[in-house]
Write a protein that holds these residues in place. Structure first.
Motif, PDB file in Angstrom:
ATOM      1  N   ASP A 135       0.861  -1.180   0.000  1.00  0.00           N
ATOM      2  CA  ASP A 135       0.000   0.000   0.000  1.00  0.00           C
ATOM      3  C   ASP A 135       0.897   1.229   0.000  1.00  0.00           C
ATOM      4  N   LEU A 136       0.908   1.971  -1.118  1.00  0.00           N
ATOM      5  CA  LEU A 136       1.766   3.146  -1.255  1.00  0.00           C
ATOM      6  C   LEU A 136       0.977   4.442  -1.129  1.00  0.00           C
ATOM      7  N   VAL A 137      -0.202   4.394  -0.556  1.00  0.00           N
ATOM      8  CA  VAL A 137      -0.989   5.608  -0.356  1.00  0.00           C
ATOM      9  C   VAL A 137      -0.254   6.537   0.614  1.00  0.00           C
ATOM     10  N   ARG A 158      -1.743  -1.072  -4.115  1.00  0.00           N
ATOM     11  CA  ARG A 158      -2.693   0.026  -3.922  1.00  0.00           C
ATOM     12  C   ARG A 158      -1.921   1.342  -3.901  1.00  0.00           C
ATOM     13  N   CYS A 159      -2.130   2.158  -4.922  1.00  0.00           N
ATOM     14  CA  CYS A 159      -1.468   3.470  -4.949  1.00  0.00           C
ATOM     15  C   CYS A 159      -2.326   4.494  -5.695  1.00  0.00           C
ATOM     16  N   PRO A 160      -3.571   4.735  -5.267  1.00  0.00           N
ATOM     17  CA  PRO A 160      -4.401   5.752  -5.922  1.00  0.00           C
ATOM     18  C   PRO A 160      -3.951   7.162  -5.551  1.00  0.00           C
ATOM     19  N   HIS A 161      -4.375   8.141  -6.373  1.00  0.00           N
ATOM     20  CA  HIS A 161      -4.096   9.564  -6.111  1.00  0.00           C
ATOM     21  C   HIS A 161      -2.595   9.811  -5.955  1.00  0.00           C
ATOM     22  N   THR A 162      -1.803   9.237  -6.836  1.00  0.00           N
ATOM     23  CA  THR A 162      -0.348   9.333  -6.758  1.00  0.00           C
ATOM     24  C   THR A 162       0.209   9.803  -8.094  1.00  0.00           C
ATOM     25  N   CYS A 163       1.296  10.559  -8.037  1.00  0.00           N
ATOM     26  CA  CYS A 163       2.007  10.947  -9.253  1.00  0.00           C
ATOM     27  C   CYS A 163       3.006   9.850  -9.610  1.00  0.00           C
ATOM     28  N   ILE A 164       2.842   9.265 -10.771  1.00  0.00           N
ATOM     29  CA  ILE A 164       3.672   8.135 -11.183  1.00  0.00           C
ATOM     30  C   ILE A 164       4.549   8.555 -12.350  1.00  0.00           C
TER      31      ILE A 164
END
Length: 413
Positions: A135-137, A158-164
């Motif tokens: 989980d990278l949130v 899980r990493c929503p709302h993230t700059c990738i």
């Protein structure tokens, strides 16, 4: 005379001191028993052999108790163990299995720090058994870390709302990921293409709010075991690629294609190719692109629907009720903001004895809601403002879950 002198015994050289030493040496030699001659012969006495042989250690015999009367125990002296340094625990002597068990209790940050100790610990720290769920949130920017995490064999990410940024994959081999949430990420389409082209085992995927492409949908079509698909708010792909993907993923159970950049052709592609295995569908937000004929086609293809959301479709009227009544398993229905449905016609839902929830936000006033609830006592009305179809995390829940599954490794900011 000369011959007599030669026959005389020659005295010891030196004074009395030297003579005494010669006599004492001679006397000792005479007193010591000689065995050199005896040992060279075949008839050597046994007493002499025992006298000159080194002494043998006799075993200690310990017999105690009546139970040991018949059995004789011989106690032998064990060799002394080599003294080892007792400075502390030697980590290098531990097997890999034990080290993996220790590393499995570390947090994400500690596990990454451990990987920098040595080559062996780096190999163990990125073992597949430790990277089942991540989980990278909370991490604002993810670049090469994403490629490293996915390559480590993660199953749930899980990493929503993230700059990738660029994931930096070092190989093109397929990934093991099965459940992945990239909802509302700031990411380029080419990066999503790199990730999806390596996915073959997806069961649940959420790409909500992303700009996609036909190449991404072609990659999705290769995940034939896909169960949940969330494309809410997506854009950038053609109706043909959408239809091809839905035909290939014929085991889908939950689909969310609400509020996408769809034309009427996209909606028709969904209604004509949606798998019959689908039990939950959210196709809301299409105002004048979703027609009554499209809903009829969906009902015919998916007779086992339990959750249907066709909100914000201004072409829907009360004439759709008999069509929806064909869904014997329907439990949750959303008709919010379908303004052509008259509030008085909602009383017809008494013909839906198995319906549990009805969302009609925007159709009835607050003062009329108690009257409708009294007329439909078996139905809960306007209890859920947001759809949960195929979404990885329910908006009302605060626990960080991924389709009901927890992630062990979590990023703590």
């Amino acid at each position: 005379m000369s011959s007599e002198r030669t026959l005389k015994e020659l005295p010891c050289l030196g004074d009395n001191l030297e003579g005494s030493s010669c006599r004492s040496a001679r006397s000792k030699w005479k007193r010591r028993p000689s065995c050199s001659g005896g040992l060279d012969t075949e008839n050597t006495p046994n007493e002499l052999i025992q006298q000159w042989s080194p002494p043998h250690k006799k075993p200690l015999i310990c017999v105690k108790g009546k139970e040991n009367d018949e059995n004789v125990f011989v106690l032998g002296r064990r060799p002394r163990k080599r003294r080892e340094s007792s400075a502390g625990l030697c980590w290098d002597s531990l097997p890999d299995e034990l080290l993996l068990g220790i590393l499995s209790h570390l947090s994400l940050q500690d596990l990454l720090r451990t990987s920098r100790v040595c080559k062996r610990w780096h190999r163990l720290a990125f073992d597949e058994s430790l990277w089942h769920s991540v989980d990278l949130v909370g991490k604002a920017q993810i670049d090469g870390e994403l490629g490293q995490v996915l390559s480590a064999g993660v199953l749930r990410l899980r990493c929503p709302h993230t700059c990738i940024g660029q994931p930096g994959f070092k190989s093109t081999k397929p990934l093991r990921v099965q459940h992945m949430d990239l909802s509302s990420c700031t990411v380029e389409t080419s990066v999503v293409e790199q990730i999806m082209s390596r996915c073959r085992h997806l069961l649940n995927i959420s790409l909500e709010g992303l700009v996609l492409s036909d190449s991404i949908l072609h990659s999705l079509a290769q995940n034939t075991e896909l169960v949940r698909l969330n494309l809410c708010g997506c854009s950038g792909f053609s109706p043909e690629s959408l239809a091809k993907m839905l035909k290939s993923c014929n085991r889908l159970e939950e689909i969310n294609v609400s509020w996408c950049d769809f034309s009427s052709l996209h909606v028709q592609a969904v209604s004509s190719t949606i798998p019959s295995s689908v039990t939950q569908l959210n196709i809301s937000g299409y105002r004048q692109n979703l027609s009554t004929d499209d809903v009829k086609a969906i009902v015919e293809r998916c007779p086992n629907l339990t959750n249907l959301d066709i909100s914000d479709s201004v072409l829907m009227t009360a004439d759709i009720f008999p069509v929806l009544q064909q869904l014997s398993s329907l439990r949750h229905l959303a008709l919010s903001r379908c303004y052509l449905i008259h509030p008085a016609s909602l009383i017809d839902f008494e013909k839906f004895p198995d319906l549990q929830t009805l969302e009609v936000f925007g159709l009835i006033q607050d003062g009329y809601l108690p009257i409708l609830s009294k007329s439909l006592p078996h139905i809960q009305i306007n209890t859920q403002a947001f759809s949960t179809v195929a979404r990885p995390t329910v908006a009302t829940r605060k626990d960080r879950t991924l389709w009901g599954m927890h992630c062990r490794l979590k990023y703590k900011h």
